[in-house]
Design an enzyme around this catalytic site. Sequence first.
Site, PDB file in Angstrom:
ATOM      1  N   GLU A  35      48.961 -33.267   4.975  1.00 41.71           N
ATOM      2  CA  GLU A  35      47.774 -32.919   4.201  1.00 41.71           C
ATOM      3  C   GLU A  35      47.539 -33.913   3.062  1.00 41.71           C
ATOM      4  O   GLU A  35      47.693 -33.585   1.896  1.00 41.71           O
ATOM      5  CB  GLU A  35      47.918 -31.499   3.655  1.00 41.71           C
ATOM      6  CG  GLU A  35      46.653 -30.962   3.053  1.00 41.71           C
ATOM      7  CD  GLU A  35      46.762 -29.488   2.674  1.00 41.71           C
ATOM      8  OE1 GLU A  35      46.043 -29.083   1.751  1.00 41.71           O
ATOM      9  OE2 GLU A  35      47.546 -28.745   3.292  1.00 41.71           O
ATOM     10  N   LYS A  44      45.356 -32.703   8.227  1.00 43.06           N
ATOM     11  CA  LYS A  44      44.485 -31.839   7.423  1.00 43.06           C
ATOM     12  C   LYS A  44      44.083 -32.658   6.206  1.00 43.06           C
ATOM     13  O   LYS A  44      44.918 -32.978   5.369  1.00 43.06           O
ATOM     14  CB  LYS A  44      45.236 -30.568   7.014  1.00 43.06           C
ATOM     15  CG  LYS A  44      44.414 -29.586   6.212  1.00 43.06           C
ATOM     16  CD  LYS A  44      45.244 -28.326   5.942  1.00 43.06           C
ATOM     17  CE  LYS A  44      44.481 -27.299   5.155  1.00 43.06           C
ATOM     18  NZ  LYS A  44      45.318 -26.097   4.909  1.00 43.06           N
TER      19      LYS A  44
END
Length: 175
Positions: free
Chosen positions: A12, A54
């Site tokens: 992420e 992500k």
Amino acid sequence: ACQAASIVPMIEPEVLLDGNHSVERSEEVHEATLRTTYEALARYNVSLEHLILKTSMVVSGKDNPRQAGVDEVAERTVRILKRTVPAAQPGIVFLSGGQSDEAATAHLNAMAAMPGLPWPLTFSYSRALQNPALKAWRGQSGNVAAAQKAFHHRARMNALAAQGKWRTELERQAA
């Protein structure tokens, strides 16, 4: 029979939209961040085929007077993804990153509708799904049905956007 649960790791690298930076600066920072991330993954022999990215979208800083339009956000975001994310990546999910509910949906839709993407794009929004539901609920048990309806609506709109099939008219009709 007993089956082992599959665990899919997620990385992420997020670039925040806090500040007054331009969309051009956002694009530079996103590209550098993703390039560095994938260089590190290669250095440690991480299998990209078993990893989910992500990340955030290339948007202007929220305090910048010139906010990039939907098409510009989509073009800049896809451009840096194509420059940095290998085709072996099985998919990319996006954070809403403090964008409005509808803006996050519009940006995802514009990207997903672009031809030639080597990976599927979808959403991993929390705020952009939860905010309308929380606003409808307001902590009142009598508002649960309205909150559920608001959450279902946002999820449906973003599912359509992930397919490049969302339209603002549809948003208004389904609300």
